[in-house]
Design an enzyme around this catalytic site. Structure first.
Site, PDB file in Angstrom:
ATOM      1  N   GLY A 161      -5.836   5.735   1.998  1.00  0.00           N
ATOM      2  CA  GLY A 161      -5.516   7.164   2.073  1.00  0.00           C
ATOM      3  C   GLY A 161      -4.702   7.493   0.849  1.00  0.00           C
ATOM      4  N   HIS A 162      -5.307   8.203  -0.090  1.00  0.00           N
ATOM      5  CA  HIS A 162      -4.632   8.500  -1.353  1.00  0.00           C
ATOM      6  C   HIS A 162      -4.402  10.002  -1.451  1.00  0.00           C
ATOM      7  CE1 HIS A 162      -6.737   4.668  -3.041  1.00  0.00           C
ATOM      8  NE2 HIS A 162      -5.820   4.389  -2.152  1.00  0.00           N
ATOM      9  N   GLN A 177      -5.115  -0.264  -0.922  1.00  0.00           N
ATOM     10  CA  GLN A 177      -4.108  -1.128  -0.272  1.00  0.00           C
ATOM     11  C   GLN A 177      -3.107  -1.671  -1.302  1.00  0.00           C
ATOM     12  OE1 GLN A 177      -7.718  -1.806   0.637  1.00  0.00           O
ATOM     13  NE2 GLN A 177      -7.244   0.004   1.820  1.00  0.00           N
ATOM     14  N   THR A 195      -5.299  -6.824   4.965  1.00  0.00           N
ATOM     15  CA  THR A 195      -6.631  -6.242   5.057  1.00  0.00           C
ATOM     16  C   THR A 195      -7.637  -7.328   4.687  1.00  0.00           C
ATOM     17  OG1 THR A 195      -7.946  -4.284   4.503  1.00  0.00           O
ATOM     18  CG2 THR A 195      -6.704  -5.282   2.683  1.00  0.00           C
ATOM     19  N   GLY A 205       0.823  -1.211   0.000  1.00  0.00           N
ATOM     20  CA  GLY A 205       0.000   0.000   0.000  1.00  0.00           C
ATOM     21  C   GLY A 205       0.854   1.256   0.000  1.00  0.00           C
ATOM     22  N   ASP A 206       0.197   2.404  -0.228  1.00  0.00           N
ATOM     23  CA  ASP A 206       0.849   3.721  -0.208  1.00  0.00           C
ATOM     24  C   ASP A 206       1.961   3.855  -1.244  1.00  0.00           C
ATOM     25  OD1 ASP A 206      -0.776   4.410   1.965  1.00  0.00           O
ATOM     26  OD2 ASP A 206       0.631   3.498   3.371  1.00  0.00           O
ATOM     27  N   THR A 224      -4.217   8.158   6.458  1.00  0.00           N
ATOM     28  CA  THR A 224      -5.455   7.837   7.176  1.00  0.00           C
ATOM     29  C   THR A 224      -5.266   7.908   8.687  1.00  0.00           C
ATOM     30  OG1 THR A 224      -6.202   6.458   5.363  1.00  0.00           O
ATOM     31  CG2 THR A 224      -7.205   6.023   7.487  1.00  0.00           C
ATOM     32  N   LYS A 284      -0.740   5.220  -5.593  1.00  0.00           N
ATOM     33  CA  LYS A 284      -1.852   4.875  -6.502  1.00  0.00           C
ATOM     34  C   LYS A 284      -2.704   6.098  -6.816  1.00  0.00           C
ATOM     35  CE  LYS A 284      -3.230   1.880  -3.455  1.00  0.00           C
ATOM     36  NZ  LYS A 284      -2.096   1.879  -2.515  1.00  0.00           N
ATOM     37  N   GLY A 285      -2.922   6.934  -5.793  1.00  0.00           N
ATOM     38  CA  GLY A 285      -3.767   8.113  -5.979  1.00  0.00           C
ATOM     39  C   GLY A 285      -3.201   9.026  -7.045  1.00  0.00           C
ATOM     40  N   LYS A 305       8.321   7.682  -6.719  1.00  0.00           N
ATOM     41  CA  LYS A 305       9.212   8.208  -5.681  1.00  0.00           C
ATOM     42  C   LYS A 305      10.694   7.933  -5.933  1.00  0.00           C
ATOM     43  CE  LYS A 305       6.836   9.107  -1.797  1.00  0.00           C
ATOM     44  NZ  LYS A 305       6.142   9.019  -0.520  1.00  0.00           N
ATOM     45  N   LEU A 306      11.068   7.855  -7.215  1.00  0.00           N
ATOM     46  CA  LEU A 306      12.488   7.667  -7.519  1.00  0.00           C
ATOM     47  C   LEU A 306      13.294   8.841  -6.964  1.00  0.00           C
ATOM     48  CD1 LEU A 306      14.499   5.825  -9.023  1.00  0.00           C
ATOM     49  CD2 LEU A 306      14.204   7.296 -11.036  1.00  0.00           C
ATOM     50  N   THR A 342      -6.563  -0.023  10.666  1.00  0.00           N
ATOM     51  CA  THR A 342      -6.817   1.417  10.660  1.00  0.00           C
ATOM     52  C   THR A 342      -7.974   1.771  11.589  1.00  0.00           C
ATOM     53  OG1 THR A 342      -8.304   1.172   8.779  1.00  0.00           O
ATOM     54  CG2 THR A 342      -5.995   1.642   8.276  1.00  0.00           C
ATOM     55  N   ARG A 379       0.052   7.474  11.284  1.00  0.00           N
ATOM     56  CA  ARG A 379       1.159   6.678  11.847  1.00  0.00           C
ATOM     57  C   ARG A 379       2.384   6.778  10.947  1.00  0.00           C
ATOM     58  NH1 ARG A 379      -1.596   0.827  12.440  1.00  0.00           N
ATOM     59  NH2 ARG A 379      -2.630   1.548  10.555  1.00  0.00           N
TER      60      ARG A 379
HETATM   61  P1  GDP Z   1      -1.559   5.587  -2.212  1.00  0.00           P
HETATM   62  O1  GDP Z   1      -2.249   5.156  -0.978  1.00  0.00           O
HETATM   63  O2  GDP Z   1      -0.967   4.452  -2.983  1.00  0.00           O
HETATM   64  O3  GDP Z   1      -2.409   6.470  -3.094  1.00  0.00           O
HETATM   65  O4  GDP Z   1      -0.309   6.470  -1.762  1.00  0.00           O
HETATM   66  P2  GDP Z   1      -0.300   7.611  -0.612  1.00  0.00           P
HETATM   67  O5  GDP Z   1      -0.971   8.819  -1.158  1.00  0.00           O
HETATM   68  O6  GDP Z   1      -0.782   7.056   0.669  1.00  0.00           O
HETATM   69  O7  GDP Z   1       1.244   7.815  -0.438  1.00  0.00           O
HETATM   70  C1  GDP Z   1       2.060   8.206  -1.493  1.00  0.00           C
HETATM   71  C2  GDP Z   1       2.693   9.580  -1.170  1.00  0.00           C
HETATM   72  O8  GDP Z   1       3.740   9.817  -2.065  1.00  0.00           O
HETATM   73  C3  GDP Z   1       1.746  10.748  -1.338  1.00  0.00           C
HETATM   74  O9  GDP Z   1       2.087  11.724  -0.370  1.00  0.00           O
HETATM   75  C4  GDP Z   1       2.036  11.255  -2.743  1.00  0.00           C
HETATM   76  O10 GDP Z   1       1.762  12.642  -2.903  1.00  0.00           O
HETATM   77  C5  GDP Z   1       3.512  10.995  -2.831  1.00  0.00           C
HETATM   78  N1  GDP Z   1       4.011  10.681  -4.169  1.00  0.00           N
HETATM   79  C6  GDP Z   1       3.437   9.938  -5.160  1.00  0.00           C
HETATM   80  N2  GDP Z   1       4.276   9.784  -6.187  1.00  0.00           N
HETATM   81  C7  GDP Z   1       5.419  10.433  -5.843  1.00  0.00           C
HETATM   82  C8  GDP Z   1       6.699  10.610  -6.493  1.00  0.00           C
HETATM   83  O11 GDP Z   1       6.956  10.117  -7.589  1.00  0.00           O
HETATM   84  N3  GDP Z   1       7.637  11.332  -5.799  1.00  0.00           N
HETATM   85  C9  GDP Z   1       7.389  11.878  -4.568  1.00  0.00           C
HETATM   86  N4  GDP Z   1       8.369  12.553  -3.965  1.00  0.00           N
HETATM   87  N5  GDP Z   1       6.218  11.717  -3.945  1.00  0.00           N
HETATM   88  C10 GDP Z   1       5.258  11.007  -4.569  1.00  0.00           C
HETATM   89  P1  IMO Z   2      -3.803   2.692   0.702  1.00  0.00           P
HETATM   90  O1  IMO Z   2      -4.965   2.475  -0.250  1.00  0.00           O
HETATM   91  C1  IMO Z   2      -1.253   1.002   3.789  1.00  0.00           C
HETATM   92  C2  IMO Z   2      -3.111  -1.856   6.553  1.00  0.00           C
HETATM   93  C3  IMO Z   2      -3.286  -1.421   8.005  1.00  0.00           C
HETATM   94  C4  IMO Z   2      -3.135  -2.772   8.692  1.00  0.00           C
HETATM   95  C5  IMO Z   2      -3.835  -3.724   7.713  1.00  0.00           C
HETATM   96  C6  IMO Z   2      -5.274  -4.046   8.084  1.00  0.00           C
HETATM   97  O2  IMO Z   2      -3.632   4.085   1.167  1.00  0.00           O
HETATM   98  O3  IMO Z   2      -2.571   2.078   0.138  1.00  0.00           O
HETATM   99  P2  IMO Z   2      -7.527  -2.658   7.915  1.00  0.00           P
HETATM  100  O4  IMO Z   2      -7.961  -1.385   8.582  1.00  0.00           O
HETATM  101  O5  IMO Z   2      -7.546  -2.612   6.426  1.00  0.00           O
HETATM  102  O6  IMO Z   2      -8.259  -3.862   8.449  1.00  0.00           O
HETATM  103  O7  IMO Z   2      -5.986  -2.859   8.377  1.00  0.00           O
HETATM  104  O8  IMO Z   2      -3.814  -3.091   6.451  1.00  0.00           O
HETATM  105  N1  IMO Z   2      -3.711  -0.926   5.564  1.00  0.00           N
HETATM  106  C7  IMO Z   2      -2.999  -0.112   4.788  1.00  0.00           C
HETATM  107  N2  IMO Z   2      -1.660   0.122   4.732  1.00  0.00           N
HETATM  108  N3  IMO Z   2      -2.087   1.631   2.932  1.00  0.00           N
HETATM  109  C8  IMO Z   2      -3.426   1.373   2.950  1.00  0.00           C
HETATM  110  O9  IMO Z   2      -4.253   1.866   2.016  1.00  0.00           O
HETATM  111  C9  IMO Z   2      -3.934   0.510   3.931  1.00  0.00           C
HETATM  112  N4  IMO Z   2      -5.179   0.070   4.244  1.00  0.00           N
HETATM  113  C10 IMO Z   2      -5.018  -0.816   5.234  1.00  0.00           C
HETATM  114  O10 IMO Z   2      -2.273  -0.514   8.383  1.00  0.00           O
HETATM  115  O11 IMO Z   2      -1.786  -3.146   8.744  1.00  0.00           O
HETATM  116 MG    MG Z   3      -2.196   5.519   1.072  1.00  0.00          MG
END
Ligand code: GDP
Ligand code: IMO
Ligand code: MG
Length: 427
Positions: free
Chosen positions: A40-41, A223, A238, A12-13, A299, A16-17, A330-331, A128, A302
């Site tokens: 959380g995107h 995720q 999840t 996750g994270d 979200t 994707k957003g 994030k290269l 979460t 943490r």
């Molecule tokens: P998601 O849950 O997969 O949508 O990702 P999150 O939004 O939770 O976390 C990704 C974080 O990295 C966010 O703060 C984005 O704004 C940031 N981000 C995405 N792509 C890049 C990148 O290529 N470089 C940098 N520095 N940040 C990025």
């Molecule tokens: P995005 O879409 C990262 C993790 C939680 C926990 C496990 C189970 O932003 O990538 P849950 O509340 O889903 O039952 O928790 O999954 N988790 C994530 N980790 N990014 C997410 O979403 C997540 N959604 C759930 O931290 O370890």
């Molecule tokens: Mg996220």
């Protein structure tokens, strides 16, 4: 009938957003197919930053129809506050469609999530706390509440009572909590019904008709692959299927319709919550990745656990999702390291292992085998083409591509929409 799936290839994270938003301008529909507001995107558009949890990231593109599919779990209060938050910032959300078959996260599901975690103590998953697991459990146990139930008061009351029968026994007798009163839950849920009604639709029909009409549909996973209930690091996962197959069940679209599966892959690795993580760093490199990458949960707030890139995981993601492409994000965060370790295999109890072990015990024992790649110090955030990258950054990308088993078709060099190097077009 171009249907694309975009999903997380790690825990996750991955970004994707940002990737969804980038494609949002050229697709007709963006569909969430699983998960809920555990996601959380972050999307950065110009000087504006948006944090989306439940709504598909396509909501920020005016010509795109955002869809919440049947596989998603919907917390109505979160849905309404996210919609009004965007409306206040001038975003039109009127095109949103929500499946009547999507399940509702009720207040008692959130309570059960929190008390269960507390009860697990040091064995907790680190959820979460948004009620995700208990809502999917109710769905599988056939005592779930669906969006369509909001429009039949007597059915809703019967279903809430049925769902609370066993839960109240557990809450009062096992967890020492007060029983939840069914009437109050019904009243709260009915209070959301009218506001949600304009969005409720037969999304399966809408999406299949759109595909027949040659519209472009993008399925956006929440995720990531390693958090998948079937294919992830169970039980530290999840409760849904973020992997590619989940798009079919979670949106009601057949696998023959999917033309492309894009894995979003961070140039290093992060994880939130508990569970094994072979390349996790506990030193100043981990601290630096967290600081430079801004690795804090959108979200829950943490700190994210950080580590080096793990090619074993990337290969696994390619396999279980049938990935056709990677979007490497994030290269830019890796700029400044003299050498960058990349995990190419694991050592498990003295054996070198190339592929992700299916055994939980083996995975807990996995130690990363690193290869060192030369780093770069030039600022890459302005790079527009692959050729603009310094040679060592190019080689890093090529090595990851070679190790991960699918072409890297785009590279993120910053959080903004335009901070992206497009190599192969996705549509
Ligand atoms: P998601 O849950 O997969 O949508 O990702 P999150 O939004 O939770 O976390 C990704 C974080 O990295 C966010 O703060 C984005 O704004 C940031 N981000 C995405 N792509 C890049 C990148 O290529 N470089 C940098 N520095 N940040 C990025
Ligand atoms: P995005 O879409 C990262 C993790 C939680 C926990 C496990 C189970 O932003 O990538 P849950 O509340 O889903 O039952 O928790 O999954 N988790 C994530 N980790 N990014 C997410 O979403 C997540 N959604 C759930 O931290 O370890
Ligand atoms: Mg996220």
């Amino acid at each position: 009938m171009p249907a694309l799936v975009l999903l997380g290839a790690q825990w996750g994270d991955e970004g994707k957003g940002k990737a969804t938003d980038l494609l949002g301008g050229s697709v007709d529909y963006v569909v969430r197919y699983q998960g809920g507001n555990n996601a959380g995107h972050t999307v950065v558009v110009g000087d504006q930053k948006y944090a989306l949890h439940l709504l598909p990231s396509g909501i920020l593109s005016p010509d795109c129809t955002p869809v919440i599919g049947n596989g998603v779990v919907v917390d109505p209060s979160v849905l309404l506050s996210e919609l009004s938050g965007l409306n206040e910032r001038g975003i039109d959300t009127s095109k949103l469609l929500i499946s009547g078959n999507a399940h509702i996260i009720t207040p008692y599901n959130v309570t059960v999530d929190k008390v269960t975690e507390r009860f697990l103590g040091k064995r907790k998953i680190g959820t979460t706390g948004r009620g995700i697991g208990p809502t999917y459990a109710d769905k599988i146990n056939r005592v779930g509440i669906r969006v369509q139930d909001l429009y039949d008061e007597s059915i809703l009351a019967q279903k809430v009572e049925a769902a609370l029968d066993a839960k109240n026994q557990i809450l009062t007798k096992l967890y020492n909590r007060r029983a939840i009163v069914a009437d109050q839950v019904v009243e709260e849920l009915l209070g959301y019904a009218e506001q949600i009604k304009p969005y409720v639709a037969d999304t399966v029909l809408v999406l299949n008709q759109a595909l027949e009409d040659n519209k472009v549909v993008l399925f956006e996973g929440g995720q990531g692959t390693l958090l998948d209930i079937d294919h992830g690091t169970y039980p530290f996962v999840t409760s849904s299927n973020p992997t590619a197959g989940g798009a079919c069940t979670g949106a009601g679209v057949g696998p023959t319709k999917i033309s492309r599966v894009i894995g979003i892959l961070k140039a290093y690795t992060t994880r939130v919550g508990a569970g094994p993580f072979p390349t996790e760093l506990f030193d100043e490199d981990g601290e630096a990745l967290r600081r430079i990458g801004g690795e804090r949960g959108v979200t829950t707030g943490r700190d994210r656990r950080c580590g080096w890139f793990d090619a074993v995981i990337a290969r696994y993601a390619t396999r279980v999702n049938g990935l056709t492409d990677f979007f490497l994000t994030k290269l830019d965060v890796l700029t400044g390291w003299e050498e960058i370790p990349v995990c190419v295999a694991y050592e498990i109890d003295g054996r070198r292992v190339q592929e992700l072990p299916y055994s939980q015990t083996d995975f807990h024992h996995a130690k990363p085998v690193y290869e060192m790649l030369p780093g770069w110090s030039e600022d890459i955030t302005k790079a527009k083409t692959f050729a603009d990258l310094p040679k060592n950054a190019q080689d890093y990308v090529k090595a990851l591509e070679e190790l991960s088993g699918a072409p890297i078709s785009a590279i993120g060099v910053g959080p903004g929409r335009d901070e992206t190097i497009e190599i192969n077009s996705f549509i």
